[in-house]
Design an enzyme around this catalytic site. Structure first.
Site, PDB file in Angstrom:
ATOM      1  N   SER A  47       0.801  -1.230   0.000  1.00  0.00           N
ATOM      2  CA  SER A  47       0.000   0.000   0.000  1.00  0.00           C
ATOM      3  C   SER A  47       0.833   1.277   0.000  1.00  0.00           C
ATOM      4  CB  SER A  47      -0.957  -0.003   1.195  1.00  0.00           C
ATOM      5  OG  SER A  47      -0.262  -0.374   2.352  1.00  0.00           O
ATOM      6  N   THR A 164      -1.414   3.496   4.476  1.00  0.00           N
ATOM      7  CA  THR A 164      -0.603   4.662   4.106  1.00  0.00           C
ATOM      8  C   THR A 164       0.395   4.964   5.207  1.00  0.00           C
ATOM      9  OG1 THR A 164      -2.245   5.755   2.753  1.00  0.00           O
ATOM     10  CG2 THR A 164      -0.725   7.186   3.881  1.00  0.00           C
ATOM     11  N   THR A 182       1.489   6.993  -0.355  1.00  0.00           N
ATOM     12  CA  THR A 182       0.645   5.808  -0.518  1.00  0.00           C
ATOM     13  C   THR A 182       0.522   5.398  -1.982  1.00  0.00           C
ATOM     14  OG1 THR A 182      -1.539   4.901   0.027  1.00  0.00           O
ATOM     15  CG2 THR A 182      -1.505   7.141  -0.788  1.00  0.00           C
ATOM     16  N   ARG A 192      -7.297   7.976 -10.066  1.00  0.00           N
ATOM     17  CA  ARG A 192      -7.927   8.211  -8.750  1.00  0.00           C
ATOM     18  C   ARG A 192      -6.877   8.771  -7.768  1.00  0.00           C
ATOM     19  NH1 ARG A 192      -6.847   6.616  -3.215  1.00  0.00           N
ATOM     20  NH2 ARG A 192      -8.788   6.665  -2.082  1.00  0.00           N
ATOM     21  N   VAL A 193      -7.244   9.811  -7.063  1.00  0.00           N
ATOM     22  CA  VAL A 193      -6.345  10.406  -6.077  1.00  0.00           C
ATOM     23  C   VAL A 193      -7.053  10.382  -4.727  1.00  0.00           C
ATOM     24  CG1 VAL A 193      -5.235  12.564  -5.370  1.00  0.00           C
ATOM     25  CG2 VAL A 193      -5.137  11.840  -7.759  1.00  0.00           C
ATOM     26  N   THR A 214      -4.770   8.354   7.646  1.00  0.00           N
ATOM     27  CA  THR A 214      -4.723   7.131   6.860  1.00  0.00           C
ATOM     28  C   THR A 214      -6.105   6.488   6.882  1.00  0.00           C
ATOM     29  OG1 THR A 214      -3.692   4.947   6.648  1.00  0.00           O
ATOM     30  CG2 THR A 214      -3.892   5.823   8.870  1.00  0.00           C
ATOM     31  N   GLY A 215      -6.378   5.697   5.854  1.00  0.00           N
ATOM     32  CA  GLY A 215      -7.684   5.052   5.777  1.00  0.00           C
ATOM     33  C   GLY A 215      -8.322   5.301   4.429  1.00  0.00           C
TER      34      GLY A 215
END
Ligand code: SD4
Length: 305
Positions: A47, A164, A182, A192-193, A214-215
């Site tokens: 990741s 991340t 990440t 995609r960002v 993060t998540g």
């Protein structure tokens, strides 16, 4: 007072790398960059960095950003390919360009200029196998290749990636720096960002404190989570309480709050962390500890050290 905090259990390795720099009188900027590079260089990580899962087209696209609290300078790159250390590229954006954020092809071009471009990138075998498996599954469904349904079928199927690297450090000059890096949502749509390169969402730092999240980026960016945490610290609230207040605030809003976790650090060297998940692991080290520690915070509970 020197201090450093980083997300997840691999944050321990990151904190150790950053602490070596802080301990020897190095800057928080160097410490955050080194901490994050440590994780980016670990190709077993799915990741972060080029070892990460690819997007649905089979390319690893990376997001990273860094922000310096004392100057409010920031640099960020998004959806960049063929770069092993996007955090270093983000730092170049901050230090060598008049801009804050550079994306896609432009970021790749910049990587070439700064010698951060990697010519050949092979997916890690496990990442390739999983990508091919998804491609096969999607092809064998009625969805037609090239349609949004086809791509979403590939991206869906669970496999949530949630690791991340986010890091916040403070040096002896009280400069607070936040950074994150990440490979984002596994098998995401091309381009995609997430939140990680978005200043205020994935990270934020000023002279009061810093935070890194993060998540699920789609949720983190809706709430500008890192800015929210630092906003509390601006009111004189310590990092642990600021984290607790942020989680309470998110729970009060009650929408789009799944999978949000973050770490924080204030100007007095106090650590904080918060999560909307059951629990969240992170690592920290400061002048007050004898060695780097792996810690955990539970949902809705204030971190106690
Ligand atoms: C993203 N927030 O791109 C990142 C992914 C992540 O822990 O944090 N994983 O949405």
């Amino acid at each position: 007072m020197k201090a450093i905090i980083a997300t997840w259990s691999f944050g321990l390795k990151a904190v150790e790398a950053g602490w070596r720099i802080l301990r020897n009188g190095g800057s928080a900027l160097d410490a955050v960059e080194a901490s994050i590079r440590e994780i980016e260089n670990d190709f077993s990580n799915r990741s972060v960095g080029l070892g990460g899962y690819p997007n649905i087209a089979g390319f690893v696209e990376l997001d990273a950003a860094i922000m310096e609290g004392s100057t409010l300078r920031a640099g960020s790159v998004a959806a960049v390919r063929n770069v092993q250390n996007p955090i270093s590229l983000a730092r170049k954006v901050m230090e060598k360009t008049p801009h804050v954020m550079i994306v896609g092809e432009g970021a790749t071009k910049l990587a070439k200029i700064f010698g951060l471009y990697v010519e050949k990138v092979d997916l890690q075998p496990e990442a390739r196998m999983e990508w091919e498996r998804r491609l096969k599954t999607a092809v064998s469904t009625p969805q037609k290749e090239g349609t949004i349904e086809f791509w979403l079928k590939m991206a869906a199927e669970g496999h949530y990636n949630h690791d991340t690297i986010g890091c916040v450090a403070m040096d002896d000059n009280k400069n607070i720096v936040a950074g994150c890096s990440t490979s984002g949502y596994a098998f995401k749509l091309v381009g995609r960002v997430g939140d990680s390169p978005i200043i205020g969402s994935g990270l934020y730092a000023n002279s009061f404190g810093g935070a890194a999240a993060t998540g699920l980026g789609e949720n983190i960016m809706i709430h500008n989570v890192s800015r929210m945490v630092v906003g509390f610290m601006e009111q004189g609230i310590p990092a642990d309480e600021a984290a607790e207040k942020t989680v309470q605030h998110l729970l009060k809003i009650g929408r789009r709050i799944d999978r949000i976790s973050f770490v924080s650090l204030d100007k007095d060297g106090c650590f904080g962390a918060g999560t909307t998940e059951k629990s969240f692991q992170f690592a920290a080290m400061s002048d007050a500890f004898s060695e780097p520690r792996l810690l955990m915070v539970e949902k809705g509970v204030r971190l106690s050290l």
